[in-house]
Design a protein around this motif. Sequence first.
Motif: not given
Length: 425
Positions: A374-398
């Motif tokens: 029998s065993t007991i396991d423990f694990g931990i992870t630190y996940l690092m993302g990057k800064e991202v410049s985001v541009t979103e828009s909602t174009p008009s259909p007309v």
Amino acid sequence: MNKKRLFIRSAVAIAVAASSTSALAAGFQLNAQSATGIGRAFAGDAVIADNASVMARNPAAMALFDEKAFSIGFESITTQIEVKDAEYCGTVCNLTPEQFRNPTSVENTDDVGGTSIAPNVHFILPINEKFAVGFNAYSNFGTKTEFSGDYAATEYGGLTDVKSFNFGVAGSYRLNDQWSFGAGLDIIYGEGTMKRTAGDQVLGIKGQDLLNVDGATGTAIGFNVGTVFELNENNRFGLSYRYSPEFEAKDDKGQKITLPLPDIAEFSGFHKIEDTKFAVHYSVQYIGWGAFDQIKFDNLQDSVLTGSYNKPYEWQDGWHYAIGGTYYLNNDWTLRAGYMYDTSAQDQKTSISVPDSDRQWLSSGVTYHIDQKSTIDFGITYLMGKEVSVTESTPSPVGNFNLSSVTATTQANAILMGLQYSRSF
């Protein structure tokens, strides 16, 4: 349908397409099979076979067990999502010549993410020296983000909650001392909720639901295959492939979401250095996000948008590169660590809802041997993302203008922790 209704329906279709569906990126694939995997950044997990959870990564690895094996545990996933320096431009703003526009500054937010719990259980039963069977349940895909109701750019935020649970059965066959093969069947159960509301600066539809699909559920069938090659008792390699189907989910109103899931292939190696207490292991995983070409919404009700529409995507295939080490300290303790570089699924199209980027994983873990079985396991992870410049828009259909748009800088980090009990008998 009158012209006003046609305008509103077309506008909202574009708005929802630009916001809600791209929220399925960064957290859509989960690595939640085991605490041991978390502790080594899942390096070598398709072949190490130190407990029954290996069958989730490679069914052929069940052939490495000569007695029954059982593992049960859970993983906590805490996401830390920051959206800062955002500027929101409503319909009037977008109709103004660009040099005279006055976008609204949006308050920085860092409470978009949260904590989720993903349980897992695995059981391997050797039949004889050649055959073994196994059963398991765990989660492969899921994401959740929720913006506050008063967020200024609400049509780009809202609530996205997608989760799945995988029930699997598998078998393995040992051909000889070197080669083993395996295959399994997956029954995937999923739930999905997506809600979006038009912001106060979207003329004609402000405050109205753009999309409100609540608690949609469904099932789908997939499969997985794999092989293991054992060079000797200290060196082995594993290769596996998982087919993931197109998934459909319906809510109580009959509204339906259809989305394709990515296929996954993985190659792993494990090498214990002779006459030492140390082993090195590694994995390369391919995730076929390029197949995620569109998401479909059908039978939409109780919102401005009714009926059906399809949203095209421009996602790219992803890759995980992981390397780790295990140190067998003594009969009671095993130590491990790992590093993973994880590439983004999103390409040109990005979103503030669930930011996506290339990520780095820093992992460590420990096993305590209660006794020889029998065993007991423990694990931990630190996940690092990057800064991202985001541009979103909602174009008009007309006309040549946007109903709204937003720019921002986003970053997503996460902390993964796992706890697991394993037993052989």
